[in-house]
Design a protein around this motif. Structure first.
Motif, PDB file in Angstrom:
ATOM      1  N   TRP A  83       4.861  -1.938 -11.710  1.00 42.15           N
ATOM      2  CA  TRP A  83       5.648  -1.323 -10.647  1.00 42.15           C
ATOM      3  C   TRP A  83       5.997  -2.290  -9.523  1.00 42.15           C
ATOM      4  O   TRP A  83       7.040  -2.149  -8.885  1.00 42.15           O
ATOM      5  CB  TRP A  83       4.906  -0.118 -10.074  1.00 42.15           C
ATOM      6  N   PHE A  84       5.138  -3.257  -9.251  1.00 45.79           N
ATOM      7  CA  PHE A  84       5.369  -4.176  -8.141  1.00 45.79           C
ATOM      8  C   PHE A  84       5.909  -5.530  -8.581  1.00 45.79           C
ATOM      9  O   PHE A  84       6.189  -6.378  -7.736  1.00 45.79           O
ATOM     10  CB  PHE A  84       4.062  -4.396  -7.362  1.00 45.79           C
ATOM     11  N   GLY A  85       6.062  -5.743  -9.877  1.00 41.81           N
ATOM     12  CA  GLY A  85       6.514  -7.035 -10.375  1.00 41.81           C
ATOM     13  C   GLY A  85       7.691  -6.944 -11.302  1.00 41.81           C
ATOM     14  O   GLY A  85       7.867  -7.805 -12.168  1.00 41.81           O
ATOM     15  N   SER A  86       8.524  -5.912 -11.132  1.00 44.00           N
ATOM     16  CA  SER A  86       9.677  -5.721 -12.013  1.00 44.00           C
ATOM     17  C   SER A  86      10.835  -5.145 -11.213  1.00 44.00           C
ATOM     18  O   SER A  86      10.804  -5.119  -9.979  1.00 44.00           O
ATOM     19  CB  SER A  86       9.302  -4.777 -13.166  1.00 44.00           C
ATOM     20  N   LYS A  87      11.840  -4.666 -11.930  1.00 42.49           N
ATOM     21  CA  LYS A  87      13.009  -4.087 -11.266  1.00 42.49           C
ATOM     22  C   LYS A  87      12.683  -2.800 -10.523  1.00 42.49           C
ATOM     23  O   LYS A  87      13.500  -2.303  -9.733  1.00 42.49           O
ATOM     24  CB  LYS A  87      14.107  -3.815 -12.288  1.00 42.49           C
ATOM     25  N   PHE A  88      11.489  -2.230 -10.774  1.00 43.92           N
ATOM     26  CA  PHE A  88      11.089  -1.003 -10.089  1.00 43.92           C
ATOM     27  C   PHE A  88      10.414  -1.271  -8.745  1.00 43.92           C
ATOM     28  O   PHE A  88       9.971  -0.332  -8.089  1.00 43.92           O
ATOM     29  CB  PHE A  88      10.119  -0.205 -10.979  1.00 43.92           C
TER      30      PHE A  88
ATOM     31  N   VAL B   3       2.019  -6.218   2.007  1.00 46.09           N
ATOM     32  CA  VAL B   3       0.765  -5.975   1.294  1.00 46.09           C
ATOM     33  C   VAL B   3       1.006  -5.733  -0.187  1.00 46.09           C
ATOM     34  O   VAL B   3       0.268  -6.243  -1.042  1.00 46.09           O
ATOM     35  CB  VAL B   3       0.020  -4.775   1.923  1.00 46.09           C
ATOM     36  N   LEU B   4       2.055  -4.986  -0.520  1.00 44.90           N
ATOM     37  CA  LEU B   4       2.259  -4.551  -1.902  1.00 44.90           C
ATOM     38  C   LEU B   4       2.915  -5.608  -2.782  1.00 44.90           C
ATOM     39  O   LEU B   4       2.482  -5.839  -3.914  1.00 44.90           O
ATOM     40  CB  LEU B   4       3.110  -3.276  -1.912  1.00 44.90           C
ATOM     41  N   THR B   5       3.977  -6.217  -2.307  1.00 42.21           N
ATOM     42  CA  THR B   5       4.742  -7.141  -3.154  1.00 42.21           C
ATOM     43  C   THR B   5       4.868  -8.532  -2.571  1.00 42.21           C
ATOM     44  O   THR B   5       5.220  -9.459  -3.311  1.00 42.21           O
ATOM     45  CB  THR B   5       6.160  -6.586  -3.400  1.00 42.21           C
ATOM     46  N   GLY B   6       4.636  -8.680  -1.264  1.00 37.56           N
ATOM     47  CA  GLY B   6       4.836  -9.985  -0.644  1.00 37.56           C
ATOM     48  C   GLY B   6       6.286 -10.424  -0.656  1.00 37.56           C
ATOM     49  O   GLY B   6       6.589 -11.610  -0.518  1.00 37.56           O
ATOM     50  N   GLY B   7       7.212  -9.480  -0.829  1.00 40.95           N
ATOM     51  CA  GLY B   7       8.634  -9.811  -0.898  1.00 40.95           C
ATOM     52  C   GLY B   7       9.149 -10.036  -2.305  1.00 40.95           C
ATOM     53  O   GLY B   7      10.358 -10.151  -2.516  1.00 40.95           O
ATOM     54  N   GLY B   8       8.265 -10.102  -3.273  1.00 38.10           N
ATOM     55  CA  GLY B   8       8.664 -10.353  -4.659  1.00 38.10           C
ATOM     56  C   GLY B   8       8.969  -9.061  -5.400  1.00 38.10           C
ATOM     57  O   GLY B   8       8.964  -7.981  -4.812  1.00 38.10           O
ATOM     58  N   PRO B   9       9.239  -9.161  -6.691  1.00 38.78           N
ATOM     59  CA  PRO B   9       9.378 -10.417  -7.447  1.00 38.78           C
ATOM     60  C   PRO B   9      10.764 -11.030  -7.267  1.00 38.78           C
ATOM     61  O   PRO B   9      11.749 -10.296  -7.166  1.00 38.78           O
ATOM     62  CB  PRO B   9       9.177  -9.964  -8.899  1.00 38.78           C
ATOM     63  N   ASN B  10      10.820 -12.339  -7.196  1.00 44.26           N
ATOM     64  CA  ASN B  10      12.090 -13.060  -7.012  1.00 44.26           C
ATOM     65  C   ASN B  10      12.854 -12.552  -5.801  1.00 44.26           C
ATOM     66  O   ASN B  10      14.075 -12.376  -5.840  1.00 44.26           O
ATOM     67  CB  ASN B  10      12.966 -12.957  -8.268  1.00 44.26           C
ATOM     68  N   ASN B  11      12.107 -12.251  -4.729  1.00 39.79           N
ATOM     69  CA  ASN B  11      12.689 -11.816  -3.446  1.00 39.79           C
ATOM     70  C   ASN B  11      13.425 -10.479  -3.545  1.00 39.79           C
ATOM     71  O   ASN B  11      14.305 -10.190  -2.736  1.00 39.79           O
ATOM     72  CB  ASN B  11      13.642 -12.885  -2.892  1.00 39.79           C
ATOM     73  N   ARG B  12      13.071  -9.667  -4.521  1.00 39.29           N
ATOM     74  CA  ARG B  12      13.718  -8.351  -4.676  1.00 39.29           C
ATOM     75  C   ARG B  12      13.400  -7.424  -3.508  1.00 39.29           C
ATOM     76  O   ARG B  12      14.203  -6.542  -3.176  1.00 39.29           O
ATOM     77  CB  ARG B  12      13.260  -7.678  -5.976  1.00 39.29           C
ATOM     78  N   THR B  13      12.230  -7.568  -2.906  1.00 32.14           N
ATOM     79  CA  THR B  13      11.820  -6.681  -1.811  1.00 32.14           C
ATOM     80  C   THR B  13      11.684  -7.428  -0.487  1.00 32.14           C
ATOM     81  O   THR B  13      11.066  -6.927   0.439  1.00 32.14           O
ATOM     82  CB  THR B  13      10.486  -5.995  -2.145  1.00 32.14           C
ATOM     83  N   GLU B  14      12.257  -8.613  -0.409  1.00 30.91           N
ATOM     84  CA  GLU B  14      12.217  -9.382   0.845  1.00 30.91           C
ATOM     85  C   GLU B  14      13.141  -8.727   1.858  1.00 30.91           C
ATOM     86  O   GLU B  14      14.343  -8.576   1.626  1.00 30.91           O
ATOM     87  CB  GLU B  14      12.669 -10.818   0.599  1.00 30.91           C
TER      88      GLU B  14
END
Length: 307
Positions: free
Chosen positions: A156-161, A240-251
């Motif tokens: 959930w935190f390391g993909s397109k989701f 906390v959850l993604t750190g902005g990743g993956p590949n800056n998707r949540t930055e």
């Protein structure tokens, strides 16, 4: 001239107690609000070197900003995050407020349960959801696999989701806060109006559409503005959850500013300080949030004039 000065001095002496009571507030404002703003405005025109010195760089930081792909990616992600958080959170918060405002048995317990996420630390809440959405033994994956919706665990935190996941968690954390605002507005509506409407044969939906929603317009406008500003400022749960990743998707913008002002180091362990450019990004973000807020206020004013 002398009479005017003497009159001003006399008024100051008369209001001495008032000024003394206001002084701590002014000092607090100067130290924690005005000084940081001045520091940011000054630092935008400097580069921070590894020797701990500020070197004047003119408009170089602004030139870098206009060619910074990371900034524009964070800007796009911020708008996506804010948009979906608002259109999900606000209707749900209003529905919860409308529900707990009814004369139900145990409604105080419902209010407490719904408000509980607001008083929980963002870091603690994020860690709990990290365990729930854990790709290996998280309860969400186990439940979805048990009912046959998925065949293998989802990261959930390391993909397109990843963006969808952080928005869901942000909505859960914000529901109770805005529910309280809406609830305070609902409780200001006189019951006489509902009683008159009931005598006229108005059903529940008609009362909601023609009485509740129009009379809730002022509080709704305020809640939307507060939620809009907060959505643009969110970054703790994402950090906390993604750190902005993956590949800056949540930055998002505020997380990007945090990285620039409080760097964790690069892949070689070197800490790269970039206070000047961080201040520039912070200033640009403040301008963007201010413009969005002004556009919303202008739109809400036009809506008031229309209706």
């Amino acid at each position: 001239m002398k009479n005017s000065f003497a009159k001003t001095l006399r008024k100051a002496k008369q209001n001495k107690t008032v000024y003394l009571m206001l002084l701590p507030g002014f000092l607090f404002l100067a130290v924690f609000a005005l000084y940081p703003i001045i520091w940011i405005l000054r630092t935008m025109f400097y580069q921070y070197t590894s020797f701990g010195a500020f070197n004047f760089s003119g408009l170089q930081n602004f030139k870098t900003l206009f060619h910074d792909e990371m900034f524009f990616n964070a800007l796009k992600n911020t708008f996506v995050y804010a948009f979906f958080k608002l259109i999900i959170t606000l209707p749900l918060s209003f529905m919860l407020a409308y529900f707990v405002n009814m004369k139900l048995r145990g409604r105080m317990a419902y209010r407490t349960v719904f408000f509980m996420p607001t008083i929980i630390s963002v870091s603690v809440m994020s860690m709990v959801f990290y365990l729930i959405f854990n790709p290996y033994n998280g309860s969400v994956n186990q439940m979805l696999m048990a009912v046959g919706l998925i065949k293998e665990p989802i990261n959930w935190f390391g993909s397109k989701f990843s963006m969808v996941t952080v928005i869901i968690i942000a909505v859960w954390g914000a529901l109770g806060n805005y529910m309280i605002y809406f609830l305070s507005g609902l409780q200001t509506i006189p019951t006489d109006i509902y009683e008159s409407a009931e005598l006229d044969g108005a059903t529940g939906w008609k009362r909601l559409w023609h009485i509740t929603l129009p009379m809730m317009a002022p509080i709704t406008q305020m809640v939307i503005m507060l939620a809009l500003i907060q959505a643009f400022k969110d970054y703790e749960n994402i950090m906390v959850l993604t750190g902005g990743g993956p590949n800056n998707r949540t930055e998002v913008l505020y997380l990007y500013i945090y990285r620039l002002m409080f760097p964790m180091g690069d892949s070689y362990g070197n800490v790269v300080l970039n206070y000047g450019y961080g201040a520039t990004v912070a200033f640009a973000t403040a301008v963007i949030v201010g413009i969005v807020t002004m556009l919303y206020l202008r739109w809400s004013r036009k809506m008031d004039e229309t209706f």
